[in-house]
Design an enzyme around this catalytic site. Structure first.
Site, PDB file in Angstrom:
ATOM      1  N   MET A  15      17.073  -7.119   2.840  1.00  0.00           N
ATOM      2  CA  MET A  15      16.882  -6.281   1.846  1.00  0.00           C
ATOM      3  C   MET A  15      17.593  -5.068   1.605  1.00  0.00           C
ATOM      4  O   MET A  15      18.274  -4.603   0.721  1.00  0.00           O
ATOM      5  CB  MET A  15      15.551  -5.971   1.943  1.00  0.00           C
ATOM      6  N   LYS A 174       1.283  -0.651   0.041  1.00  0.00           N
ATOM      7  CA  LYS A 174       2.027  -1.810   0.178  1.00  0.00           C
ATOM      8  C   LYS A 174       1.199  -2.850   0.784  1.00  0.00           C
ATOM      9  O   LYS A 174       1.047  -4.061   0.375  1.00  0.00           O
ATOM     10  CB  LYS A 174       3.316  -1.557   0.893  1.00  0.00           C
ATOM     11  N   TYR A 179      -1.878  -7.842   1.204  1.00  0.00           N
ATOM     12  CA  TYR A 179      -2.979  -8.477   1.440  1.00  0.00           C
ATOM     13  C   TYR A 179      -3.311  -9.595   0.626  1.00  0.00           C
ATOM     14  O   TYR A 179      -3.730 -10.741   0.558  1.00  0.00           O
ATOM     15  CB  TYR A 179      -4.189  -7.534   1.550  1.00  0.00           C
TER      16      TYR A 179
END
Ligand code: NAD
Length: 309
Positions: A15, A174, A179
């Site tokens: 990333m 986040k 989740y």
């Protein structure tokens, strides 16, 4: 951000590398560091300056981004020997974009704060391909001033930027997001294995479920008009949801498809159905049931709007 601010970037992996590349491409003065020399060289070829160490990045930057694998990495880079805190100074702003334990975020924010160093958390939504195209989503925990300072940089790396509140709220947002995103993947896997066992046509099944709240459209359609504004009148009753999940779990058992999450959810529905008057309430009231088990007051949109800045 003032025009002259210098940017540091630590952690140039899957990333970090494309995100840092976007900053260079869009004209920001960037100093980079990674323990792995290969991505550093790639960034230098693109126009960035290589630093020899974390402290070297801090020396040459006013705003330092970190994009590291896990909590111990962020803690080590921020607070460890030769880390940011040791080299930090008033006015420096650290922006952690890694996905880490919120307790680490709070600890790093507090420890940097003691040194006069500002902190924001800006974890990233979406995938590597979006990072490459400069189309990431950011969930930012920052003071209003710091948010204004980093916004142009986030805009160079992404297309969607949410200011969630004070430092620490970005990483918590986040975790809530992931989740759901990860849990529904397991549910999808179990449901499509069941569809396979039933011998259903895949394309048709996909069309059907993409046209209903099976897409988790609950959060876009039903929930904001039902439980989240205190309306738990059915709708679709929890008793019926329990019946449907029982039918699905039972069919899967007969088909030999293990449905781990589905079985657990069926039991949760059974518990809700047997509690108070939940059986006859809308299935979005599962939220109220979980909150009651947790000793929480149920969240309502009219009370809990976004934090005012
Ligand atoms: P990665 O493992 O590919 O990259 C991490 C980089 O950090 C590596 O290049 C590594 O060499 C470097 N690094 C580790 N310790 C270091 C240190 N002490 N000093 C300097 N550099 C160091 O990981 P990634 O996929 O880029 O993910 C980074 C973070 O972003 C993780 O927390 C991850 O959960 C999160 N994230 C990942 C994705 C994804 O799709 N990959 C999407 C959103 C968020």
């Amino acid at each position: 951000m003032t025009a002259m601010e210098r940017i540091g970037f630590i952690g140039l992996g899957a990333m970090g590398r494309p995100m840092a590349s976007n900053l260079v491409r869009k004209g920001f003065a960037l100093t980079v560091f990674d323990v792995n020399p290969a991505p550093v060289q790639a960034l230098v070829a693109a126009g960035a300056k290589a630093a020899k160490s974390v402290a070297d990045v801090v020396e040459g930057a006013d705003i330092v981004f970190t994009m590291l694998p896990d909590s111990p990495d962020v803690e080590a880079v921020a607070l460890g020997e030769g880390g940011i805190a040791g080299a930090g100074r008033d006015g420096l702003l650290v922006v952690d974009m890694s996905t880490v334990d919120p307790a680490t975020t709070d600890k790093v924010a507090a420890a940097l704060g003691e040194k006069g160093v500002g902190f924001a958390d800006a974890p990233v939504g979406r995938l590597v391909m979006h990072a490459e195209r400069g189309e990431s989503l950011f969930m930012v925990g920052a003071s209003g001033n710091d948010f204004g300072r980093i916004r142009p940089l986030l805009e160079a790396m992404g297309t969607t930027i949410h200011h969630c509140g004070a430092p620490g709220t970005g990483i918590r947002t986040k975790l809530v997001n992931n989740y759901i995103a990860i849990a529904v993947c397991q549910i999808d896997a179990e449901a499509f294995a069941l569809a396979r066992a039933f011998g259903l046509d895949l394309a048709t099944t996909l069309d059907v479920v993409n046209g209903t709240t099976a897409t988790n459209g609950h959060l876009k359609t039903a929930w904001p008009n039902k439980v989240l504004v205190g309306d738990t009148a059915p709708g679709f009753k929890i008793a019926l949801a329990h019946k449907d999940m029982s039918l699905g779990v039972e069919a899967a058992r007969k088909a030999g498809v293990p449905v781990f999450a589905g079985a657990a959810i069926r039991e949760c529905l059974g518990l809700a159905k047997g509690s108070g008057d939940f059986a006859g309430r809308d299935f979005s009231a599962l939220l109220d049931h979980v909150c009651s088990l947790a000793g929480l007051s149920p969240p309502r949109l009219k009370e809990s709007g976004p934090e005012k800045k």
